[in-house]
Scaffold this active site. Structure first.
Site, short mmCIF file in Angstrom:
data_model
loop_
_atom_site.label_atom_id
_atom_site.label_comp_id
_atom_site.label_asym_id
_atom_site.label_seq_id
_atom_site.Cartn_x
_atom_site.Cartn_y
_atom_site.Cartn_z
N ASP A 89 18.81 33.68 6.59
CA ASP A 89 18.37 32.29 6.47
C ASP A 89 19.60 31.39 6.59
O ASP A 89 20.69 31.74 6.12
CB ASP A 89 17.74 32.04 5.10
CG ASP A 89 16.35 32.63 4.96
OD1 ASP A 89 15.92 33.38 5.86
OD2 ASP A 89 15.69 32.35 3.94
N HIS A 146 20.73 40.76 7.08
CA HIS A 146 19.94 41.89 7.56
C HIS A 146 20.32 42.26 8.99
O HIS A 146 21.04 41.53 9.67
CB HIS A 146 18.45 41.56 7.48
CG HIS A 146 17.96 41.37 6.07
ND1 HIS A 146 17.18 42.31 5.43
CD2 HIS A 146 18.15 40.36 5.19
CE1 HIS A 146 16.90 41.88 4.20
NE2 HIS A 146 17.48 40.69 4.04
N SER A 252 28.12 31.65 2.32
CA SER A 252 29.17 31.43 3.29
C SER A 252 28.61 31.42 4.70
O SER A 252 27.60 30.78 4.97
CB SER A 252 30.27 32.48 3.14
OG SER A 252 31.40 32.12 3.87
#
Length: 289
Positions: A89, A146, A252
């Site tokens: 995301d 992921h 980050s």
């Protein structure tokens, strides 16, 4: 010559490693009601959507880091059947073609693939003329990363460095930001070819962990350490598309590198676009085009 903006000059003066060490200790402290108050404030301040979390109960988290690395209900992030899916995301900071060995950071600022990859020119050459994407994970975002595609873990390199913020203002103001900050470089081999996922640290990022190694840069002391490398040539470390590969304990940036003619990005992807883990990121490039 690339020069720093005056707006980010104070960051050069801050004791960033000491602040990050302190923030990491606070984030890992089991402080009962104080922890709950901190989490409640953070959710309010950044608009975190707790309804997407497997555990939406703020009071149940023992530490701030436990809250920050909370897992999501996976039904909220369906995995596209595209060749490559978005690994996290966040927001697209930049993406495009690697011009020779140069990666675009912001107007007036480029950095080299070799510098990003810890000075390993031989490794960097695999990505010359290829494609890159830089994804910014804001404080409100889900902070697990992921796999964009099925792949085998080939190498991991830890590069110590600075800890500048990675927000938009700092990206515009600090030359070579992602190649000077602390980072963990993960090299993978997929059926389509090699690629790199670079997890870039920042001010108050507690640590970076991968699923096959655990915490790579523990915050147990102030300051940088030596470059460290792990090779997995004899190991069968294979992760499937959509599997978790790592996480930030405070957020980050992820920089992805792909060789020339390996991928074609989703045409809807552009700088400034909000993205979600599992959505279509790219397809295998058509050599005829």
């Amino acid at each position: 010559m690339q020069t720093a903006s005056l707006s980010v000059f104070p960051q050069y003066l801050l004791p960033k490693h000491a602040l990050t060490l302190l923030a990491g200790r606070i984030a890992n402290a089991e402080a009962g009601n104080l922890t709950t108050l901190l989490i409640r404030w953070f959710v309010w301040r950044y608009g975190v959507n707790m309804n997407e979390a497997i555990n939406p109960d703020i009071r149940s988290y023992r530490t701030f880091n436990e809250f920050f690395t909370r897992p999501l209900l996976l039904e909220n992030r369906p995995i596209s059947d595209a060749d490559y899916v978005c690994p996290a995301d966040g927001v697209i900071s930049q993406l495009g073609v690697i011009s020779g060995d140069q990666i675009f950071q912001a107007k007036g600022h480029n950095y080299s693939a070799a510098a990003l990859l810890g000075g390993d020119t031989r490794l960097a050459e695999k990505f010359y003329g290829g494609n890159f994407a830089t994804l910014y994970l804001s404080p409100r975002d889900y902070h697990r990363v992921h796999m964009p595609v099925d792949a085998r873990v080939s190498r991991m390199i830890y590069v110590p460095g600075d800890l500048f913020s990675v927000n938009a203002k700092t990206v515009r103001g600090v030359p070579g930001l992602f190649a000077r900050n602390e980072r963990v470089i993960c090299i993978f081999e997929s059926e389509f070819g090699p690629f790199a996922l670079v997890l870039v640290g920042a001010t108050i990022v507690g640590s970076v962990a991968t699923v096959w190694h655990g915490v790579v840069n523990p915050r147990d002391s102030e300051g940088a350490r030596d470059v460290q490398e792990w090779r997995y040539d004899s190991a069968d470390l294979v992760l499937k598309k959509g599997d978790e590969m790592g996480r930030f304990q405070l957020g980050s940036t992820v920089v992805m590198l792909f060789p020339k003619n390996e991928i074609a990005f989703n045409p809807a992807w552009a700088p400034g676009r909000t993205i979600r883990f599992g959505e279509t990121m790219a397809t295998k490039a058509d050599p005829a085009k």
